[in-house]
Design a protein around this motif. Structure first.
Motif, mmCIF file in Angstrom:
data_model
loop_
_atom_site.group_PDB
_atom_site.id
_atom_site.type_symbol
_atom_site.label_atom_id
_atom_site.label_comp_id
_atom_site.label_asym_id
_atom_site.label_seq_id
_atom_site.Cartn_x
_atom_site.Cartn_y
_atom_site.Cartn_z
ATOM 1 N N VAL A 31 -17.667 -60.483 7.504
ATOM 2 C CA VAL A 31 -16.860 -59.830 8.527
ATOM 3 C C VAL A 31 -15.496 -59.594 7.918
ATOM 4 O O VAL A 31 -14.972 -60.453 7.205
ATOM 5 C CB VAL A 31 -16.749 -60.707 9.797
ATOM 6 N N PHE A 32 -14.874 -58.442 8.199
ATOM 7 C CA PHE A 32 -13.596 -58.087 7.583
ATOM 8 C C PHE A 32 -12.416 -58.481 8.471
ATOM 9 O O PHE A 32 -12.426 -58.270 9.689
ATOM 10 C CB PHE A 32 -13.530 -56.590 7.293
ATOM 11 N N SER A 33 -11.386 -59.043 7.827
ATOM 12 C CA SER A 33 -10.119 -59.336 8.484
ATOM 13 C C SER A 33 -9.011 -59.035 7.483
ATOM 14 O O SER A 33 -9.260 -58.384 6.456
ATOM 15 C CB SER A 33 -10.083 -60.793 8.957
ATOM 16 N N TYR A 51 -7.750 -65.784 11.984
ATOM 17 C CA TYR A 51 -9.102 -65.766 11.421
ATOM 18 C C TYR A 51 -10.141 -66.384 12.357
ATOM 19 O O TYR A 51 -11.341 -66.377 12.048
ATOM 20 C CB TYR A 51 -9.120 -66.506 10.071
ATOM 21 N N ASP A 52 -9.703 -66.917 13.496
ATOM 22 C CA ASP A 52 -10.654 -67.552 14.419
ATOM 23 C C ASP A 52 -11.785 -66.605 14.799
ATOM 24 O O ASP A 52 -12.967 -66.983 14.745
ATOM 25 C CB ASP A 52 -9.932 -68.010 15.693
ATOM 26 N N LEU A 53 -11.432 -65.397 15.228
ATOM 27 C CA LEU A 53 -12.455 -64.445 15.696
ATOM 28 C C LEU A 53 -13.413 -64.048 14.586
ATOM 29 O O LEU A 53 -14.640 -64.128 14.772
ATOM 30 C CB LEU A 53 -11.785 -63.218 16.317
ATOM 31 N N PRO A 54 -12.927 -63.596 13.404
ATOM 32 C CA PRO A 54 -13.888 -63.239 12.350
ATOM 33 C C PRO A 54 -14.737 -64.410 11.875
ATOM 34 O O PRO A 54 -15.904 -64.232 11.532
ATOM 35 C CB PRO A 54 -13.009 -62.676 11.223
ATOM 36 N N VAL A 55 -14.174 -65.632 11.858
ATOM 37 C CA VAL A 55 -14.964 -66.801 11.463
ATOM 38 C C VAL A 55 -16.086 -67.038 12.476
ATOM 39 O O VAL A 55 -17.242 -67.296 12.104
ATOM 40 C CB VAL A 55 -14.065 -68.054 11.332
ATOM 41 N N ALA A 56 -15.774 -66.943 13.768
ATOM 42 C CA ALA A 56 -16.789 -67.133 14.800
ATOM 43 C C ALA A 56 -17.900 -66.088 14.677
ATOM 44 O O ALA A 56 -19.095 -66.419 14.790
ATOM 45 C CB ALA A 56 -16.148 -67.069 16.185
#
Length: 510
Positions: free
Chosen positions: A5-7, A80-85
């Motif tokens: 996932v990209f961030s 980064y919480d959202l992309p990690v999830a």
């Protein structure tokens, strides 16, 4: 199975791509994040775990490894919480993009956001730089917390999806619910309600004219006078004189405030020129920026606006000396063992100080009680190189009682601002196609082109340089200041009177 996932990560004032990869291996339950994460990123493990479970989704009871690539770029903050999830859910095959979203869904968008324990998304810093990066990288859009959506939507060519919580985004990915991109943010200029208006500052006509000239040409100004003469009040009035920011300047300033986390709630765009007034106890890193991962300081937060240093001689000597480079180049370079970062710092310096420790040197009403040695030591607190970079040195004397009580209302800030805007417009037309738009920014190689003078005026300048022992920098600054004075007087050529006025604004002891 590994997924991506990209961030983004913030590097100075820009964003860099971060690939968030999650891998699951059959082993004892563990959750590890690698890739040079800071403490906030490490703590994402617990936020992500509970957010997934509280959103009605299954968190895999196995070994999970999340890699934030590139591994040599430090990852900071909770964005980064959202992309990690999402990477964890993809790796666990809890979610799969619906066919209607098109191929390579996760490689076409950026994802940013901090997760609360119940799965809702909280706003994060640096969304505008991330959106600008997404546009440059050719990505289709960006998913951000709802409270950040207006900021990201300043990039009109990008699709911005406001996300309320993790469940809502998962349902969008599964095509169970649709998150519609928001419309681009419209520019709404702030009302010109300023604390101080020139109309209600009694007297000080000479200082007011100097302030108008400084604001018109983006010149630096230093005011000196006894306590209570109105220096601070005049400096605060400068904010009411400056013209509106252009849209490009708004984006520039908003990007800085987004990274610094200083965007006011509900205000996705900074429309008014910054006005920063740090206390004289401020350290050098606070003023110019710094830290292990350098962050913008006061001079960068004042970019395209005003930096006011009240009681300037009370600042630490090394703090003032750190202003040399930004006053000359309009930027500051901060070097660390890991590399160097450059921050913009095109600010207008407004400074004020008393003429001596007691404050009454040269005052007509009250005698100075300082010893000659004290006065000499006090005056040396401002070094020659700093003084040389200040275009206007103005004395603000004590006001007589009659001046204080007269009923005559002076020219208002809005009237003066109209004149300044006219001068700025002349500059924009004159310097069209060049990387600057104000007279103070004219580089040395363009001085002769834009600031020509006749032979008589040249003789006056030669006299001033010889008698006042002016440097080459001071000579150039006089010409640029004369150019501004000529524009204020609506004169195309620079006349001798314009140069004479510019000379008398230099420090008298030079």
């Amino acid at each position: 199975m590994s997924t991506k996932v990209f961030s983004t990560a913030l590097v100075g004032l820009d964003a860099a791509l971060v690939e968030v990869e999650a891998g699951i291996t059959p082993s004892l339950t563990a959750f590890t994040i690698v890739g040079l994460p800071d403490t906030a990123v490490q703590e994402a493990r617990e936020r992500v775990r509970l957010a997934i479970r509280n959103s009605g989704l299954n968190f895999p009871a196995t070994k999970i490894t999340v890699n934030l690539a590139p591994a040599d770029l430090k990852k900071e903050g909770p964005s980064y919480d959202l992309p990690v999830a999402l990477a964890v859910l993809l790796a666990a095959e809890e979610i799969k993009p619906a066919a209607g979203l098109g191929p390579n869904f996760f490689s076409r968008f950026l994802f940013l956001g901090e997760l609360a324990l119940d799965g809702t998304l909280r706003p994060v810093n640096g969304v505008l730089p991330a959106a600008l990066f997404a546009l440059r990288a050719g990505l289709e859009g960006i998913f951000v917390p709802k409270n950040n959506a207006g900021e990201a939507a300043l990039v009109k060519e990008l699709k911005v999806f406001p996300v309320g919580d993790l469940r809502e985004l998962v349902e969008h990915i599964k095509a169970l619910k649709t998150i519609e991109p928001i419309a681009p943010t419209e520019v709404a200029f702030a009302k010109n309600n300023f604390e101080v208006d020139l109309a209600y500052i009694a007297g000080q006509e000479h200082a007011k004219r100097a302030l108008m000239i400084a604001a018109a040409g983006h010149h630096n100004i230093l005011m000196s006078g006894p306590p209570g003469s109105g220096k601070t009040l005049l400096a605060r009035a400068v904010a009411s004189l400056l013209p509106n920011l252009t849209f490009e300047e708004m984006i520039d300033v908003t990007r800085i405030y987004s990274i610094a986390g200083l965007l006011p709630p509900g205000t996705p765009l900074i429309t008014r020129r910054p006005y920063r007034a740090p206390h004289h106890t401020a350290s050098a890193p606070a003023l110019v920026g710094g830290g292990s991962s350098p962050k913008p300081g006061e001079i960068t937060l004042a970019h395209r606006g005003v930096l006011f240093l009240d009681e300037v001689v009370e600042f630490h000597r090394d703090v003032l000396e750190s202003l040399r480079e930004p006053l000359e180049t309009g930027c500051i370079t901060i070097s660390r063992a890991t590399g160097s970062l450059r921050f913009p710092a095109k600010f207008m310096l407004v400074a004020a100080h008393n003429p001596c420790p007691c404050g009454y040197l040269g005052d007509r009403e009250r005698p100075c009680t300082c010893l000659p040695g004290q006065v000499a030591k006090y005056s040396k607190k401002l070094s020659g190189p700093i003084i040389d970079r200040i275009d206007l040195h103005v004395e603000v004397p004590r006001l007589k009682f009659d001046k204080l009580t007269e009923e005559k209302v002076a020219e208002s800030s809005s009237e003066v601002r109209a004149k300044i805007e006219a001068v700025r417009k002349i500059g924009q037309e004159r310097y069209a196609g060049l990387p600057y738009s104000t007279n103070a920014e004219i580089p040395a190689q363009d001085i002769k082109r834009f600031c020509p003078v006749d032979q008589t005026t040249q003789d006056l300048l030669r006299n001033a340089v010889d008698r006042m022992h002016l440097s080459a920098r001071a000579y150039h600054r006089i010409l640029k200041l004369a150019r501004t004075i000529a524009d204020v007087e609506n004169s195309a050529p620079i006349q001798m009177t314009h140069v004479a006025e510019a000379i008398q604004y230099r420090q008298k002891s030079e």
